[in-house]
Design a protein around this motif. Structure first.
Motif, PDB file in Angstrom:
ATOM      1  N   ASP A  85      72.175 -14.199  63.231  1.00 55.71           N
ATOM      2  CA  ASP A  85      73.115 -13.082  63.068  1.00 55.71           C
ATOM      3  C   ASP A  85      72.800 -11.981  64.080  1.00 55.71           C
ATOM      4  N   PHE A 108      71.396  -1.817  61.534  1.00 60.53           N
ATOM      5  CA  PHE A 108      72.477  -2.796  61.372  1.00 60.53           C
ATOM      6  C   PHE A 108      72.954  -2.809  59.921  1.00 60.53           C
ATOM      7  N   ILE A 109      72.022  -2.594  59.003  1.00 63.79           N
ATOM      8  CA  ILE A 109      72.347  -2.611  57.582  1.00 63.79           C
ATOM      9  C   ILE A 109      72.910  -1.265  57.128  1.00 63.79           C
ATOM     10  N   ASP A 110      72.261  -0.173  57.568  1.00 63.03           N
ATOM     11  CA  ASP A 110      72.613   1.156  57.063  1.00 63.03           C
ATOM     12  C   ASP A 110      73.748   1.823  57.830  1.00 63.03           C
ATOM     13  N   ASP A 111      73.838   1.565  59.149  1.00 62.64           N
ATOM     14  CA  ASP A 111      74.790   2.295  59.996  1.00 62.64           C
ATOM     15  C   ASP A 111      75.757   1.392  60.751  1.00 62.64           C
ATOM     16  N   ASN A 112      75.775   0.099  60.425  1.00 62.77           N
ATOM     17  CA  ASN A 112      76.666  -0.852  61.090  1.00 62.77           C
ATOM     18  C   ASN A 112      76.509  -0.806  62.611  1.00 62.77           C
ATOM     19  N   ALA A 113      75.266  -0.767  63.057  1.00 61.79           N
ATOM     20  CA  ALA A 113      74.986  -0.725  64.491  1.00 61.79           C
ATOM     21  C   ALA A 113      75.416  -2.030  65.154  1.00 61.79           C
ATOM     22  N   ASP A 114      75.747  -1.938  66.447  1.00 61.67           N
ATOM     23  CA  ASP A 114      76.020  -3.121  67.259  1.00 61.67           C
ATOM     24  C   ASP A 114      74.803  -3.498  68.095  1.00 61.67           C
ATOM     25  N   LYS A 164      73.785  -7.590  67.823  1.00 62.52           N
ATOM     26  CA  LYS A 164      74.572  -8.568  67.087  1.00 62.52           C
ATOM     27  C   LYS A 164      74.790  -9.751  68.027  1.00 62.52           C
ATOM     28  N   ASN A 194      78.373   0.884  68.996  1.00 59.15           N
ATOM     29  CA  ASN A 194      77.530   1.722  68.157  1.00 59.15           C
ATOM     30  C   ASN A 194      76.074   1.409  68.481  1.00 59.15           C
TER      31      ASN A 194
END
Length: 231
Positions: A85, A108-114, A164, A194
């Motif tokens: 992932d 990646f979990i908390d802020d939907n980072a790329d 990602k 992001n």
């Protein structure tokens, strides 16, 4: 939630016989589900034989280059083979600690980072003091990169860049050596992704201990900053 994430760890290896086994072990012990992909860039110091023998069952994929092509080429081939992932770069020396993967994965979990960069210079991490000129060069390259890319990174040259998988596999990379760092930074900046930074630990090694990047690579990095940001 981290137990649901598969992390592909790309390890480019060139003449790292003394450290490659310990690095692979440290990645295995990082506390996350990992897919380890080692790309041997035509090592001549016994690393290749070690990977074909004792270490072969300890990794998921090993890719062997028939000729030495450079770190950037090794990473391209590793990224293409990744199935996780998320994807991260892990150098085959002992400068970076895989225990920091847990810090890098949180945005990646908390802020939907790329994309997440691990910074050696953000406060909140422990690291051994580096040589002045090496650190100065890293910070100068980061400053110039920020000017051209309109980012506000503190450590563009860091090894620890986590992506990602669909992001890194969609970027066409061309640099074969250490120009990978400014090239990938310029290309993700253009996409307005992001991007987050987190502090990481760092133990720099000397040239006597096997450090490979030099002044020629610094000049190439400056060239790549201009080339890929203005293209």
């Amino acid at each position: 939630m981290t137990e649901d994430i598969l992390l592909s760890v790309i390890i480019p290896c060139y003449n790292e016989f003394k450290t490659i086994e310990k690095v692979i072990g440290s990645v295995r012990d990082c506390g996350l589900r990992t897919e380890i992909i080692v790309v041997d860039d035509c090592s001549t110091d016994g690393s290749r034989e070690l990977l074909k023998g004792k270490l072969y069952p300890k990794v998921d994929t090993i890719l062997f280059h028939k000729v030495n092509q450079g770190k950037g080429a090794a990473l391209r081939h590793g990224f293409a083979a990744a199935k996780g992932d998320l994807v991260i770069v892990q150098d085959a020396d002992l400068e970076y600690d895989p225990k920091d993967f847990n810090r890098l994965i949180r945005p990646f979990i908390d802020d939907n980072a790329d994309v997440v960069y691990g910074s050696r210079y953000l406060r909140g991490s422990n690291h051994r003091v580096d040589g002045f000129w090496h650190e100065f060069g890293n910070k100068m390259l980061t400053l110039v990169s920020n000017i051209f890319s309109d980012l506000s990174l503190t450590d563009m040259e860091t090894c620890y860049k986590m992506f990602k998988r669909e992001v890194i596999q969609s970027i066409k990379l061309k640099e074969d050596r250490f120009g990978f760092e400014p090239e990938v930074t310029a290309k993700i900046a253009k996409r307005r992704l992001n991007i987050c930074e987190v502090p990481i630990s760092y133990r720099p090694r000397s040239f006597d201990e096997g450090k490979k990047i030099g002044l020629k690579d610094a000049f190439r990095a400056f060239y790549c900053i201009v080339k890929y940001n203005l293209r």
